[in-house]
Design a protein around this motif. Structure first.
Motif, short mmCIF file in Angstrom:
data_model
loop_
_atom_site.label_atom_id
_atom_site.label_comp_id
_atom_site.label_asym_id
_atom_site.label_seq_id
_atom_site.Cartn_x
_atom_site.Cartn_y
_atom_site.Cartn_z
N HIS A 71 48.62 -7.32 -69.91
CA HIS A 71 47.96 -5.90 -69.95
C HIS A 71 47.74 -5.25 -68.73
N THR A 72 47.17 -6.15 -67.88
CA THR A 72 46.86 -5.74 -66.48
C THR A 72 48.17 -5.26 -65.59
N HIS A 73 49.04 -6.19 -65.98
CA HIS A 73 50.35 -6.24 -65.28
C HIS A 73 51.13 -5.03 -65.75
N TYR A 74 51.04 -4.74 -67.02
CA TYR A 74 51.86 -3.41 -67.49
C TYR A 74 51.00 -2.19 -67.03
N LEU A 75 49.58 -2.16 -67.15
CA LEU A 75 49.00 -0.89 -66.49
C LEU A 75 49.40 -0.73 -65.08
N LEU A 76 49.38 -1.76 -64.39
CA LEU A 76 49.70 -1.63 -62.75
C LEU A 76 51.13 -0.65 -62.65
N LEU A 77 52.15 -1.35 -63.50
CA LEU A 77 53.36 -0.68 -63.61
C LEU A 77 53.25 0.78 -63.88
N CYS A 78 52.22 1.31 -64.69
CA CYS A 78 51.97 2.55 -65.03
C CYS A 78 51.20 3.14 -63.98
N GLY A 79 50.76 2.58 -62.78
CA GLY A 79 49.84 3.23 -61.97
C GLY A 79 48.28 3.14 -62.10
N GLU A 80 48.23 2.53 -63.24
CA GLU A 80 46.69 2.34 -63.52
C GLU A 80 45.79 1.21 -62.86
N VAL A 81 45.75 1.35 -61.79
CA VAL A 81 44.92 0.11 -61.02
C VAL A 81 43.66 0.00 -61.61
N GLY A 82 42.73 1.01 -61.48
CA GLY A 82 41.30 0.95 -61.76
C GLY A 82 41.42 0.07 -63.28
N VAL A 118 52.73 -2.06 -55.94
CA VAL A 118 51.76 -3.08 -55.16
C VAL A 118 51.66 -2.36 -53.94
N ARG A 119 52.76 -1.99 -53.39
CA ARG A 119 52.79 -1.29 -51.94
C ARG A 119 51.92 0.05 -51.93
N THR A 120 52.08 0.81 -53.04
CA THR A 120 51.38 2.25 -53.10
C THR A 120 49.95 2.01 -53.33
N HIS A 121 49.62 1.14 -54.39
CA HIS A 121 48.35 0.98 -54.74
C HIS A 121 47.20 0.13 -53.99
N TYR A 122 48.01 -0.93 -53.23
CA TYR A 122 47.47 -1.72 -52.47
C TYR A 122 47.61 -2.00 -50.95
N PHE A 123 48.91 -2.38 -50.42
CA PHE A 123 49.00 -2.34 -49.38
C PHE A 123 48.74 -1.23 -48.22
N ASP A 124 49.31 0.01 -48.76
CA ASP A 124 49.37 0.76 -48.22
C ASP A 124 47.83 1.44 -47.87
N LYS A 125 46.93 1.17 -48.89
CA LYS A 125 45.58 1.77 -48.98
C LYS A 125 44.74 0.98 -47.81
N LYS A 154 40.10 -6.85 -53.79
CA LYS A 154 40.97 -6.24 -54.97
C LYS A 154 42.18 -6.84 -54.69
N LEU A 155 42.72 -6.91 -53.58
CA LEU A 155 43.93 -7.64 -53.07
C LEU A 155 44.03 -9.01 -53.72
N LYS A 156 42.94 -9.71 -53.34
CA LYS A 156 42.78 -11.21 -53.79
C LYS A 156 43.06 -11.30 -55.33
N GLU A 210 39.93 -3.67 -64.02
CA GLU A 210 38.70 -3.94 -64.80
C GLU A 210 38.85 -3.54 -66.07
N PRO A 211 39.70 -4.56 -66.95
CA PRO A 211 40.05 -4.15 -68.22
C PRO A 211 38.89 -3.84 -69.19
N ASN A 212 38.90 -2.77 -70.00
CA ASN A 212 37.70 -2.30 -70.69
C ASN A 212 37.65 -3.22 -71.76
N GLN A 213 36.28 -3.23 -72.49
CA GLN A 213 35.90 -4.22 -73.55
C GLN A 213 37.08 -3.94 -74.63
#
Ligand SMILES: C[S@@+](CC[C@H](N)C(=O)[O-])C[C@H]1O[C@@H](n2cnc3c(N)ncnc32)[C@H](O)[C@@H]1O
Length: 704
Positions: free
Chosen positions: A655-666, A78-85, A128-130, A670-673
């Motif tokens: 899914h979004t949570h585990y993707l975040l842990l893999c650094g996949e924020v995009g 969260v720090r790397t992909h949100y707060f620091d940005k 995004k943060l929200k 926005e999980p794809n179809q």
């Protein structure tokens, strides 16, 4: 009223609880101000800052939750992909302040956001943060919790072997912290200690179920009792000796209170505040605390807390207890704990204001007309007694000191046997079961539900005659309580061999700690409990247990698979070390493919994963993100392997949570179809998924 003030008032329009009409809430209450200035809670210099802060909305604060190292990993992402940005982001020519760690919370696991709703809406980064906050809070990985409410569990210092009681636990934000502390040692899969979270309100007990669900502790139990008459809970060490009442190493006594420390978020209190709220809660608060210290082990720690400024609910309760305890309970000096936390010392003296508006310095001044509401225990001790008690060791948090709500905390330790308990009965408890001495030594063997509950405290025998009549536990608990039974299974249970062989469960797996909620008929779900929780369930037939145990297996039948049970994601970390079959290690890239691609079994995995999957027959899989998923940087996901398809067996939002842990924020945002289509809705839908998977696979060529 100027434009800004009018705008602020307009924003404060809220529908009244009774749902009549909208009313502007004026953040003023003369009685409140005069009450606390008379009591010298705040001096003249402090008053403007005190009031100004109380009129401001409370900044949002949250904790990153999770047992073991999970919280730290999430924080890193969260720090790397949100707060620091967010650093250097400008809105309307002003640099915005990214979330800040709360300085006194260990390991930067608690954060504060100083942004208004309108600021959040103005920027893409903010939105995004929200979204992150909303999603992760819904998943239980973040916990929205008032900063000051995080203090009591920190001061309780819970260790993995402790027996802990949370007497008034709902909705459970502090309970969640206690569970996390119990599981702090990652080297032990199931800690020796336990947490019992109790609340008198049956409906609010289910808030505790929700709160604790994500923490998946087999050492956790929810009970539904009036805490002032909390019954003894019995354990047996050897299966022969029963009726040994538990005493707790740690107790949290976060009592119901008038709540004026929450004025910043409960703005209706500006209208409703009056001195009677505290007066009417005082006796219940004292009874709960007294029962708490009865249930406390020798040398054990109890934390008493309220979100009220009022000494009637705070120092008066502590002083009354210390007086009754005559030296067997002491106030602990915690001035060296949480050094960055700004706090004020407890008050040594105060006065009592009656409903009619009369101030009294002593109980002897109280006329009969006021004595129904005003009790001797509401008055301060003498100056010398107060000093001996060290009431200054209590902590009061004032809002203006660090932009928080108001709060009160007292840390108590039991240093000796309680004089009002029968010594012979305590001794019997010790000698019957020496091995569990620390958990059983000082408790009344009488069932408190049957004995007279403790009353408001008295200063002398004359006062005793004025004590309120004894009260029974509130509510008709007996008749309203309907929960399914807890039935433990064994190696000999007919469902077990299939599961054991299919997943190749290694021998030390504690099958005797697995239970179901049905005595007759098909067993649908299997749960895991720690041995301490099992002991309690087996030795307390009539205990009002609302919930306990972690779901480990669910029935999922299909003609195409040999085992009727699949592993549940909730309990996977307890099963994983024992499972030998059907475990597949994934690289980070494989996890991303797995969570974002629809049916990726064809060629989209890495060759090694693809090979492992092809060799695996149908049914449930454990997929781990690193070579050794029990290591800090790994996580384990349940999956489903059909003949030619593979899918995650976790709820969609995860899914979004585990993707975040893999650094996949995009992708996380926005999980794809494909994700939406391939995801399982809920654990309950798994059977349907099994059928669909099987049907799909039937249509393709048979397994190679
Ligand atoms: C201040 S709240 C507790 C907040 C909780 N500790 C937390 O951190 O989320 C007080 C709780 O006490 C419960 N309560 C009220 N009277 C009680 C009683 N006699 N025994 C046990 N719980 C009681 C209320 O239902 C309420 O959930």
């Amino acid at each position: 009223m100027n434009l800004l003030q009018r705008k602020a008032h307009k924003n404060d329009r809220r529908r009244d609880n009774r749902g009549q009409h909208f009313e502007a809430i004026v953040k003023e209450n003369e009685k409140f101000l005069s009450y606390y200035t008379t009591l010298k809670l705040i001096n003249e210099d402090d008053t403007p800052a005190f009031l100004a802060t109380l009129r401001e909305p409370l900044p949002a604060t949250f904790r990153i939750t999770g047992t073991r190292n999970h919280a730290k990993e999430l924080l890193q992402c969260v720090r790397t992909h949100y707060f620091d940005k967010m650093e250097g982001t400008m809105i309307e020519d002003k640099a915005i302040l990214p979330p800040q760690p709360i300085p006194w919370y260990p390991d930067e696991l608690a954060w504060q956001i100083n942004l208004t709703k309108s600021t959040i809406k103005t920027s893409k980064e903010m939105m995004k943060l929200k979204k992150l906050l909303v999603d992760e809070t819904a998943l239980g990985n973040f916990s929205r919790q008032e900063a000051v409410s995080m203090i009591p569990p920190l001061l309780l210092d819970v260790q993995p072997h402790h027996y802990v009681l949370d007497m008034c636990a709902a909705p459970g934000s502090k309970t969640a912290q206690l569970i996390e502390f119990l599981h702090q040692d990652s080297s032990k899969i199931i800690p020796d200690g336990l947490i019992i979270a109790n609340d008198a309100d049956n409906k609010r007990c289910y808030m505790l179920v929700h709160q604790s669900k994500r923490l998946n502790s087999p050492c956790f139990m929810i009970t539904n009792y009036d805490a002032s008459t909390m019954p003894n809970i019995y354990i047996s060490k050897d299966g022969i000796s029963k009726n040994i009442p538990i005493v707790y190493d740690r107790i949290l006594c976060d009592v119901p209170c008038s709540g004026d420390g929450t004025l910043r978020k409960n703005i209706m209190l500006w209208k409703r505040w009056n001195q009677n709220n505290a007066l009417s809660l005082h006796c219940l608060q004292l009874r709960i605390l007294i029962r708490g210290v009865e249930l406390l082990a020798r040398d054990g720690i109890l934390v008493y807390s309220t979100c009220s400024f009022n000494p009637i609910e705070n120092e008066a309760i502590i002083a009354a207890l210390l007086k009754k305890a005559g030296g067997s309970i002491k106030l602990v000096d915690v001035s060296d704990k949480l050094p960055a936390l700004k706090r004020r010392s407890g008050m040594n003296t105060w006065k009592v204001l009656s409903k009619q508006g009369n101030w009294y310095n002593n109980f002897s001044d109280v006329p009969v007309s006021d004595s129904a509401m005003i009790k001797p225990s509401m008055f301060p001790p003498s100056e010398s007694e107060a000093q001996e008690m060290h009431l200054d060791r209590c902590l009061r948090i004032l809002p203006q000191d660090q932009n928080t709500g108001g709060f009160f905390v007292a840390v108590l330790q039991k240093v000796d046997h309680l004089t009002w308990l029968s010594k012979s009965k305590s001794v019997q408890a010790i000698t019957q079961i020496p091995e569990v001495k620390s958990k059983t030594e000082d408790v009344t063997v009488d069932d408190p539900a049957k004995k007279q509950p403790p009353q408001g405290m008295t200063n002398n025998s004359e006062d005793e005659a004025k004590e309120p009549p004894s009260k029974k536990a509130k509510g008709n608990f007996k008749n309203s309580f309907k929960e399914d039974p807890y039935v433990f299974i064994s190696e000999a249970d007919p469902i077990w061999p299939d599961i054991r062989d299919f997943y190749k469960m290694e021998h030390p797996f504690p099958i005797d700690l697995v239970f179901t909620r049905t005595k007759i008929g098909k067993k649908r779900t299997l749960y895991l409990a720690s041995s301490a929780i099992k002991n309690i369930l087996e030795n307390n037939d009539t205990l009002r247990v609302i919930n306990t145990g972690v779901k480990i297996f669910s029935r999922s039948e299909s003609p195409h698979v040999h085992c009727s049970f699949r592993i549940n994601q909730e309990g996977i970390e307890y099963i994983y070390p024992y499972v030998q079959h059907r475990k597949i290690s994934l690289t980070k890239e494989d996890v991303i493919v797995f969570l974002t691609q629809n049916n990726p079994l064809d060629v989209r995995f890495s060759p090694s994963t693809h090979g492992q999957l092809l060799k695996t027959s149908m049914n449930c899989l454990d997929l781990s993100q690193s070579e050794d998923a029990t290591e800090t940087n790994g996580f384990i996901i349940c999956g489903w392997k059909g003949k030619f398809s593979v899918r995650p067996l976790i709820p969609k939002p995860d899914h979004t949570h585990y993707l975040l842990l893999c650094g996949e924020v995009g992708l996380a945002n926005e999980p794809n179809q494909a994700i939406l289509e391939s995801s399982t809705e809920e654990a309950a839908n798994i059977s349907a998924l099994t059928e669909v998977s099987s049907e799909l696979d039937e249509m393709v060529t048979p397994e190679s």
